[in-house]
Design a protein around this motif. Structure first.
Motif: not given
Length: 331
Positions: A47-52, A54-58
């Protein structure tokens, strides 16, 4: 033509106990219309890779490497530029729709929003397109349901609404992050069939994230197995299932329930737990759980070896792993 190219993607999270490398040197490509499955246990970095992407990382994260969409590095984009890409060129279906949908807005409002922002549709045109989308994803009586709030829908219907939002602007890439986790088996099959049908009809590329190898095998052309934030085995789905090589992939496969298994026979389990991302071992991250591990595994990162025809494995003991039967490895 390569649509998406990820090169040496590394995501480091700042925590009270020190930096945690949630994704490490991840690389893969995605062609137009291609389907990629990312599989692994919880905490492996999927999931962290997916958020990266999308540019949605904390905000307390640091990302290095490259994420090239049509040759342009998304990591160099401003937030304003990413807002034009998210929901338009790339869209994501999240695990739990009840926490992703806004409870104070109708589902119609939430589907119409990207249509207004990205496509510039008028209220009337956005309303008509929303009804069409709700019908397309299988919501009954969409003209009436368009004014419903998320809590008025079932779990399966909420996930269909999430799919409608993701598809509203006809993205080039759809990321589905465990889209059936909260659903029963029957609804799970319906949602996966729906995603596959819509992806095929619109010619989108799909990244499907799951911890279930069975789901991945039936819905993707390529597989990327992640462990400890890194890729340990990659290749075409048929080739990987023909020959599971990495001990971790073998352990995931052996743990799958299968028809015909004797009721008295216990399912195989992988001993131990995923490693702490703050204190990863110097060598292979699977060392503490692997029955083939030796001193070199603990001390030296494993080489990436091409087993056969674009089938890659990161392991020091590829030949020994290939020689062992999957269930014997963890018995």
């Amino acid at each position: 033509m390569t649509l998406l190219s990820v090169q040496d993607l590394t995501v480091t999270l700042a925590t009270n106990d020190g930096p945690a490398r949630a994704v490490r040197d991840l690389s893969f490509t995605l062609e137009k219309g291609e389907t990629l499955g990312i599989v692994g246990e919880s905490g492996c970095g999927k999931s962290m890779a997916a958020l990266a992407l999308m540019g949605l990382l904390p905000s307390m994260s640091k990302t290095t490497g490259r994420i090239n969409l049509d040759g342009k590095n998304l990591l160099e984009k401003t937030e304003t530029e990413m807002c034009r890409i998210r929901g338009n060129r790339m869209a994501m279906i999240f695990q739990e729709p009840m926490t992703s949908l806004n409870p104070v807005h109708t589902i119609g409002h939430q589907i119409m929003e990207p249509l207004r922002l990205h496509k510039g549709l008028s209220d009337d045109d956005a309303h008509k397109e929303t009804i069409r989308l709700l019908d397309r994803v299988g919501i009954p009586n969409p003209k009436a349901r368009i004014d419903n709030y998320p809590h008025q829908l079932s779990g399966g219907q909420r996930q269909r609404v999430m799919i409608a939002i993701a598809l509203s602007c006809k993205p080039h890439i759809l990321i589905a992050d465990e889209p059936t986790t909260a659903l029963d088996v029957t609804i799970q099959d319906q949602i996966l069939d729906l995603i596959q049908t819509l992806v095929r009809e619109d010619g989108m590329a799909l990244i499907l994230i799951s911890h279930d190898l069975g789901v991945i095998s039936e819905n993707t052309e390529k597989i990327l197995v992640m462990y400890g934030g890194a890729a340990v085995e990659t290749g075409r789905t048929d080739r990987i299932f023909e020959e599971l090589v990495h001990p971790y992939t073998q352990g995931l496969f052996a743990a799958m329930p299968r028809l015909g298994r004797a009721r008295s026979k216990r399912l195989v389990t992988i001993p131990g737990t995923v490693p702490d991302l703050i204190s990863l071992p110097a060598g292979c991250t699977f060392t503490d759980r692997c029955p083939l591990a030796t001193d070199i595994c603990r001390e030296t990162p494993p080489p990436v070896i091409e087993v056969k025809g674009q089938h890659f494995v990161a392991c020091h003991h590829v030949e020994e792993a290939r020689a062992r039967k999957t269930e014997e490895l963890f018995s």
